[in-house]
Design a protein around this motif. Structure first.
Motif, mmCIF file in Angstrom:
data_model
loop_
_atom_site.group_PDB
_atom_site.id
_atom_site.type_symbol
_atom_site.label_atom_id
_atom_site.label_comp_id
_atom_site.label_asym_id
_atom_site.label_seq_id
_atom_site.Cartn_x
_atom_site.Cartn_y
_atom_site.Cartn_z
ATOM 1 N N UNK A 103 2.741 -5.402 3.661
ATOM 2 C CA UNK A 103 2.216 -6.095 4.830
ATOM 3 C C UNK A 103 1.970 -7.550 4.477
ATOM 4 N N UNK A 104 2.206 -8.440 5.414
ATOM 5 C CA UNK A 104 1.966 -9.855 5.188
ATOM 6 C C UNK A 104 1.356 -10.466 6.441
ATOM 7 N N UNK A 116 0.832 -1.196 0.000
ATOM 8 C CA UNK A 116 0.000 0.000 0.000
ATOM 9 C C UNK A 116 0.865 1.245 0.000
ATOM 10 N N UNK A 117 0.334 2.287 -0.628
ATOM 11 C CA UNK A 117 0.971 3.606 -0.623
ATOM 12 C C UNK A 117 0.173 4.509 0.296
ATOM 13 N N UNK A 118 0.874 5.166 1.214
ATOM 14 C CA UNK A 118 0.227 6.115 2.103
ATOM 15 C C UNK A 118 1.052 7.383 2.208
ATOM 16 N N UNK A 119 0.538 8.407 2.851
ATOM 17 C CA UNK A 119 1.278 9.663 3.005
ATOM 18 C C UNK A 119 2.635 9.501 3.675
ATOM 19 N N UNK A 120 2.780 8.522 4.555
ATOM 20 C CA UNK A 120 4.059 8.366 5.255
ATOM 21 C C UNK A 120 4.997 7.378 4.569
ATOM 22 N N UNK A 121 4.584 6.833 3.422
ATOM 23 C CA UNK A 121 5.478 5.935 2.705
ATOM 24 C C UNK A 121 4.755 4.757 2.072
ATOM 25 N N UNK A 140 -5.623 -3.679 6.119
ATOM 26 C CA UNK A 140 -5.998 -3.133 4.811
ATOM 27 C C UNK A 140 -7.290 -3.744 4.299
ATOM 28 N N UNK A 141 -7.471 -5.049 4.523
ATOM 29 C CA UNK A 141 -8.667 -5.743 4.041
ATOM 30 C C UNK A 141 -9.921 -5.190 4.717
ATOM 31 N N UNK A 142 -10.899 -4.799 3.913
ATOM 32 C CA UNK A 142 -12.186 -4.254 4.377
ATOM 33 C C UNK A 142 -12.050 -2.869 5.006
ATOM 34 N N UNK A 143 -10.908 -2.209 4.813
ATOM 35 C CA UNK A 143 -10.662 -0.916 5.461
ATOM 36 C C UNK A 143 -11.055 0.275 4.597
ATOM 37 N N UNK A 144 -11.648 0.043 3.433
ATOM 38 C CA UNK A 144 -12.145 1.116 2.564
ATOM 39 C C UNK A 144 -11.059 2.096 2.128
ATOM 40 N N UNK A 145 -9.817 1.635 2.086
ATOM 41 C CA UNK A 145 -8.731 2.481 1.619
ATOM 42 C C UNK A 145 -8.224 3.496 2.613
ATOM 43 N N UNK A 146 -8.692 3.456 3.852
ATOM 44 C CA UNK A 146 -8.272 4.464 4.828
ATOM 45 C C UNK A 146 -6.852 4.232 5.324
ATOM 46 N N UNK A 147 -6.315 3.014 5.118
ATOM 47 C CA UNK A 147 -4.966 2.705 5.598
ATOM 48 C C UNK A 147 -3.963 2.564 4.460
ATOM 49 N N UNK A 148 -4.304 3.066 3.289
ATOM 50 C CA UNK A 148 -3.368 3.048 2.177
ATOM 51 C C UNK A 148 -4.012 2.637 0.871
ATOM 52 N N UNK A 149 -3.404 3.056 -0.233
ATOM 53 C CA UNK A 149 -3.877 2.716 -1.573
ATOM 54 C C UNK A 149 -3.163 1.452 -2.028
ATOM 55 N N UNK A 150 -3.912 0.415 -2.344
ATOM 56 C CA UNK A 150 -3.336 -0.872 -2.723
ATOM 57 C C UNK A 150 -2.680 -0.780 -4.101
ATOM 58 N N UNK A 151 -1.406 -1.183 -4.184
ATOM 59 C CA UNK A 151 -0.711 -1.198 -5.475
ATOM 60 C C UNK A 151 -0.217 -2.596 -5.850
ATOM 61 N N UNK A 152 -0.361 -3.559 -4.947
ATOM 62 C CA UNK A 152 -0.036 -4.949 -5.269
ATOM 63 C C UNK A 152 -0.609 -5.833 -4.174
ATOM 64 N N UNK A 185 -2.798 1.252 12.071
ATOM 65 C CA UNK A 185 -2.131 1.534 10.806
ATOM 66 C C UNK A 185 -2.612 2.847 10.199
ATOM 67 N N UNK A 186 -3.834 3.228 10.464
ATOM 68 C CA UNK A 186 -4.318 4.527 9.999
ATOM 69 C C UNK A 186 -3.436 5.641 10.560
ATOM 70 N N UNK A 187 -3.166 5.583 11.840
ATOM 71 C CA UNK A 187 -2.350 6.614 12.476
ATOM 72 C C UNK A 187 -0.903 6.581 11.990
ATOM 73 N N UNK A 188 -0.433 5.393 11.631
ATOM 74 C CA UNK A 188 0.938 5.240 11.155
ATOM 75 C C UNK A 188 1.080 5.655 9.693
ATOM 76 N N UNK A 189 0.191 5.188 8.855
ATOM 77 C CA UNK A 189 0.291 5.386 7.409
ATOM 78 C C UNK A 189 -0.241 6.752 6.989
ATOM 79 N N UNK A 190 -1.280 7.222 7.681
ATOM 80 C CA UNK A 190 -1.975 8.440 7.258
ATOM 81 C C UNK A 190 -2.205 9.373 8.443
ATOM 82 N N UNK A 191 -1.134 9.931 9.009
ATOM 83 C CA UNK A 191 -1.261 10.725 10.241
ATOM 84 C C UNK A 191 -2.120 11.971 10.098
#
Length: 407
Positions: free
Chosen positions: A178-179, A169-174, A186-198, A390-396
């Motif tokens: 995730x595995x 995922x791509x987010x504002x902080x980088x 990320x699953x079922x999170x409606x994109x709030x924790x990052x934009x899926x790129x793979x 992860x929301x707070x980490x990826x998208x502060x």
């Protein structure tokens, strides 16, 4: 003005014509009459052609504190792609959508579920779980917004049983990879924790499932059968339950409906083999999309509840006793944490739902399908807490699909 900055930054990839703005300000498959009234107009659309466009858009919006909403095919029925605050929309449809299979399926954004299934079936495989909207939806959107689907009787939510093996995922902080259990952020999170790129998804062997119909007069006999079928869980791909009116509405004259009907897709023999080419119209969210077009209700409305077999029996008996043919009932049978659960859809005139909801309340059954917030649909506390972390980490600065997750 940031619009000028966006035009300078992205050139003709930034689109602000009225038709495009209107398209991305709505959710075309949004059935809920409650959610449909909650949208806001987007400010513009960035049409991404590669991952770098995604990274640049996220970075720009974060630096300028502009809300951003990523969108693929836009097939969500639960408001995932509905902007509730003026936002920039990130159109993911022009990304290449590449696939690679080696024990699991690795995808990039833009891969349609239908194309993934065709790709895998040539190799004797299929997705472990996939959405009933497979003919129009993308896998990235399904990961971000979906939970159940075809295969959920065997495997539960699509992200259970290692269904999503890894996700980038791509987010504002980088950018994050995730595995394992972390993918649940990320699953079922409606994109709030990052934009899926793979993403890497689990697959299973392709088998020759046959659709079979068993008719019953009483709902008690339906529940007794569902309990018995638990012994054959790995031999059954899907089970749906329809009352007479629900099945007849979709089937018309193509099949004779009983008072209660259980449709089983299995390699085993359980009932009368039938050709139900319309079966995908009777799966999870597909049912209330289909019924919104076919029923004669003046103010079509629906509610969804996840019910244990005991609750399903008690609630359905009360609702049918009170409303009879004025309510249509559909159930997708699935497995959650080892328990048989019925994804139960009640469809009727909106005026009847005070009564239906009062029966639910008496049974102590929480769930709210007519909500835009992830919190009201995620039914496992640890997953919700992981999303918040992860929301707070990826998208502060909370620019990714704001308003969809209560922290």
């Amino acid at each position: 003005m940031f619009i000028k900055k966006l035009e300078k930054e992205f050139g003709n990839k930034f689109i602000i014509d009225d038709r495009t703005i209107t398209e991305f300000s709505t959710s075309p498959y949004l059935v809920s009459p409650v959610l449909s009234k909650m949208g806001s107009r987007v400010l513009g659309v960035v049409s991404a052609s590669d991952e770098q466009d995604v990274i640049n858009t996220v970075k720009f919006c974060d630096e300028n504190r502009i809300p951003l909403l990523a969108r693929g095919a836009g097939t969500s029925t639960i408001g995932q792609v509905l902007p509730i605050t003026p936002s920039i929309a990130l159109d993911m449809r022009k990304l290449k959508g590449e696939m690679e299979y080696d024990k699991s399926l690795r995808i990039s954004p833009g891969v349609k579920v239908l194309d993934a299934l065709a790709y895998l079936r040539k190799r004797g495989k299929e997705l472990q779980v996939y959405p009933s909207s497979f003919y129009i939806s993308t896998l990235g959107g399904y990961i971000a917004g979906g939970d159940v689907g075809i295969g959920s009787y065997q495997y539960g939510y699509h992200f259970h049983n290692d269904g999503v093996k890894s996700v980038r995922v791509v987010g504002p902080s980088g950018t994050y990879v995730l595995s394992g259990i972390e993918t649940l952020a990320v699953s079922q999170a409606a994109g709030v924790t990052g934009v899926i790129t793979e993403a890497e998804l689990a697959v299973v062997d392709l088998e020759d499932w046959k659709d079979q119909l068993i008719r019953f007069r009483d709902i008690e006999d339906v529940v007794a059968l569902l309990k018995d079928l638990e012994r054959y869980r790995q031999k059954i791909r899907r089970i749906t339950v329809e009352d007479k009116d629900a099945l007849s509405t979709v089937a018309r004259d193509r099949v004779t409906a009983g008072d209660w009907n259980v449709i089983i897709s299995s390699t085993q023999n359980f009932g009368e083999e039938v050709e139900l080419r319309f079966l995908d119209e009777l799966a999870f969210a597909a049912i209330y999309v289909t019924m919104s077009k076919l029923t004669k209700f003046q103010q079509y409305f629906y509610e969804v509840r996840l019910l244990s077999l005991g609750s399903f029996l008690r609630v359905v008996k009360q609702v049918k006793r009170a409303l009879g043919s004025k309510v249509l009932i559909h159930g997708d049978v699935m497995t959650l944490r080892g328990e048989t659960i019925v994804y139960t859809v009640f469809m009727s005139e909106r005026s009847n739902f005070d009564l239906i909801d009062s029966i639910m309340l008496k049974e102590g059954i929480p769930f709210e399908i007519h909500s835009l917030e992830v919190n009201d649909r995620v039914d496992e506390d640890f997953r919700l807490e992981l999303m918040k972390k992860y929301k707070q980490k990826v998208d502060p600065h909370n620019i990714l699909n704001p308003g969809k997750l209560r922290l």
